[in-house]
Each structure stands twice: as structure tokens, then as C-alpha cells.
Write an enzyme that holds these catalytic residues in place. Structure first.
Site, PDB file in Angstrom:
ATOM      1  CG  HIS A  84      41.367  43.309  40.042  1.00 34.42           C
ATOM      2  ND1 HIS A  84      42.549  44.280  40.224  1.00 34.42           N
ATOM      3  CD2 HIS A  84      42.130  42.382  39.206  1.00 34.42           C
ATOM      4  CE1 HIS A  84      43.482  44.115  39.307  1.00 34.42           C
ATOM      5  NE2 HIS A  84      43.137  42.945  38.825  1.00 34.42           N
ATOM      6  CG  HIS A 109      36.275  44.892  48.418  1.00 42.66           C
ATOM      7  ND1 HIS A 109      36.831  45.837  49.245  1.00 42.66           N
ATOM      8  CD2 HIS A 109      36.870  43.507  48.363  1.00 42.66           C
ATOM      9  CE1 HIS A 109      37.938  45.006  49.829  1.00 42.66           C
ATOM     10  NE2 HIS A 109      37.779  43.575  49.301  1.00 42.66           N
ATOM     11  CG  HIS A 111      37.149  38.744  47.980  1.00 45.32           C
ATOM     12  ND1 HIS A 111      37.924  38.792  47.288  1.00 45.32           N
ATOM     13  CD2 HIS A 111      37.101  39.873  48.784  1.00 45.32           C
ATOM     14  CE1 HIS A 111      38.659  39.719  47.611  1.00 45.32           C
ATOM     15  NE2 HIS A 111      38.419  40.475  48.688  1.00 45.32           N
ATOM     16  CG  HIS A 128      37.014  41.701  52.529  1.00 47.07           C
ATOM     17  ND1 HIS A 128      37.958  41.289  51.795  1.00 47.07           N
ATOM     18  CD2 HIS A 128      36.757  40.567  53.178  1.00 47.07           C
ATOM     19  CE1 HIS A 128      38.380  39.933  52.018  1.00 47.07           C
ATOM     20  NE2 HIS A 128      37.422  39.386  52.866  1.00 47.07           N
ATOM     21  CB  THR A 195      43.117  39.571  50.675  1.00 51.30           C
ATOM     22  OG1 THR A 195      42.050  40.272  49.992  1.00 51.30           O
ATOM     23  CG2 THR A 195      42.813  39.226  51.953  1.00 51.30           C
ATOM     24  CB  THR A 196      44.448  42.774  46.631  1.00 52.05           C
ATOM     25  OG1 THR A 196      44.254  44.051  47.138  1.00 52.05           O
ATOM     26  CG2 THR A 196      43.100  41.976  46.092  1.00 52.05           C
TER      27      THR A 196
END
Length: 244
Positions: A84, A109, A111, A128, A195-196
Site C-alpha cells: 500500500h 510513509h 503517497h 505523511h 486516508t486509508t
């Protein structure tokens, strides 16, 4: 379903577990973001929540927020590509004071492309930095990256990146997190969510106004490592105010 701050922190810290790569959600196909709320009763906030992230930052209110004062400590712990995202777990790597509370970094992490937008503009990469206070409440500092000079800290992360879905690997080298933040520490602030899945709300978002630079090759390597875009679509503000 409401998630307690302690449970929310536990969820965030568990994101490096290889088993989470098998979670039944995705960024593509029948398990893509528009369907997250349908996949599990525990994830209904993804479709029914009113304070969801990410957002397009438009028309901020002038709150004269002081720049973020960050303290850095070089104690990165492990890195994983869990299918992910690329995620680095740390041990008290960095902290700051906000609302008379201390917020300590737990993991960060990536994106590709960015999830949040600023004045309608998206970015090729967003980092993030997920922080928690003593009560397990979360604050996320978001940093955008644009194409420019190579970033040494990003190069160290890319050099240590394990194959997708492998177990987390120890990080041997120290990371200079200052290189992952812009020199200007002013930011936009708003209330949002993860956001997940489970898209839990009550998360403080601090989106840095200025981006950092990364080379075009580094940006391409992150995109290759993830194999697909991992940005949730923009969510409605529903009357939320964004302060700067």
C-alpha cells in the site's frame, strides 16, 4: 464505528505488519477508494464520514499560526513496502509542541502522487509524518515534493527499500529528517481523517506550505516501487475551515 485514540494509534503502528498487505482494500478495481465503506462494517466512516481526508486546500483563514518547531533525533527503526505504501517506523525520531501537548513521530510513509492539493495543485509525491500525543491522538504533518535537486534522505530510503510485501527490514543508517522538511515551517491546519481504511476521523492535519525537492529519478523510483498510484481522491470539506 468510532475508534478510540489508543486503538487508532495501535492501528497506525501495526501498518508495518506483513499481514496488512492482505487487507481487502486497494487503490484499484472493486476494492478501490469509492468502495472502501462497502467492504467492511468497520470501514463505513470511509463513505459516511463528514471530516475526511485528503482535501484541496483553498481559501484558508488567516490565523497567524507560528511556524512548526521540530526537534529531530536519528533513531529510524525499520522500513517496509507493504503493498500500500513505503513506510518507515521510528523510535522517537522527531517531535513538536502543539496545543500545549507534545507530539512524537511514530512512522512516516509516502503517497505517489500527492493526496492533498494546495490551491488546486497536486504534487508528484507527498510524505505523511504520523505523530501521536500521550493520549494516542494523532497529528499528521504532510510535506509535498517537487522535481528538482536530488534529496539525500530520500536516496537513503530508496537504497534500503526491500521488495514489495517482504517483512520489514532494519534500517542500518541514520536518516537526516531535516532534509525531508522545507526550510520554511509554516503550514495549513485542518481537522480530518486517516486516508486509508478505517478512515477514522479526529486527526489533526498540518500541511506544510512549501515543498521539498527530489530528483525526477527519485520520484520515478518511488512510483516504480509502489507499482500503482496510492492516493485517495479528494474529499469534500463539508464546511470545515482551513487555518494558516
Amino acid at each position: 464505528m468510532q475508534t478510540t485514540p489508543t486503538a487508532l494509534l495501535a492501528l497506525v503502528l501495526a501498518c508495518t505488519a506483513p499481514a496488512l498487505a492482505e487487507e481487502q482494500w486497494s487503490y484499484e478495481g472493486r476494492a478501490a477508494p469509492p468502495h472502501w465503506g462497502e467492504l467492511s462494517e468497520r470501514w463505513q466512516t470511509c463513505s459516511k464520514g463528514m471530516y475526511q481526508s485528503p482535501v484541496d486546500i483553498q481559501h484558508p483563514i488567516a490565523g497567524h499560526l507560528p511556524p512548526l518547531q521540530l526537534s529531530f533525533y536519528p533513531r529510524a527503526k525499520s522500513i517496509v513496502n507493504n503493498g500500500h505504501t513505503v513506510q518507515v517506523t521510528v523510535e522517537d525520531e522527531e517531535d513538536f509542541l502543539l496545543d500545549d501537548q507534545r507530539w512524537t513521530l511514530k512512522q512516516f510513509h509516502f503517497h505517489v502522487p500527492s493526496e492533498n492539493h494546495i490551491q488546486g495543485r497536486g504534487f508528484p509525491l507527498e510524505i505523511h509524518f504520523v505523530h501521536a500525543n500521550a493520549h494516542g491522538e494523532l497529528a499528521v504533518v504532510a510535506v509535498m515534493a517537487v522535481a528538482g535537486a536530488a534529496n539525500p534522505a530520500l536516496e537513503s530510503i530508496l537504497g534500503a527499500l526491500p521488495p514489495p510485501r517482504d517483512p520489514p527490514q532494519k534500517l542500518q543508517q541514520k536518516l537526516l529528517l531535516t532534509q525531508l522538511y522545507p526550510g520554511d515551517r509554516h503550514y495549513y491546519r485542518f481537522s480530518g481523517s486517516l486516508t486509508t481504511p478505517p478512515c477514522s476521523e479526529g486527526v489533526i492535519w498540518l500541511v506544510m506550505k512549501q515543498p521539498i525537492a527530489a530528483s525526477a529519478a527519485q520520484l520515478a523510483r518511488f512510483a516504480t516501487a509502489l507499482a500503482h498510484a496510492n492516493n485517495r481522491p479528494l474529499q469534500p470539506l463539508h464546511g470545515r475551515q482551513i487555518v494558516e
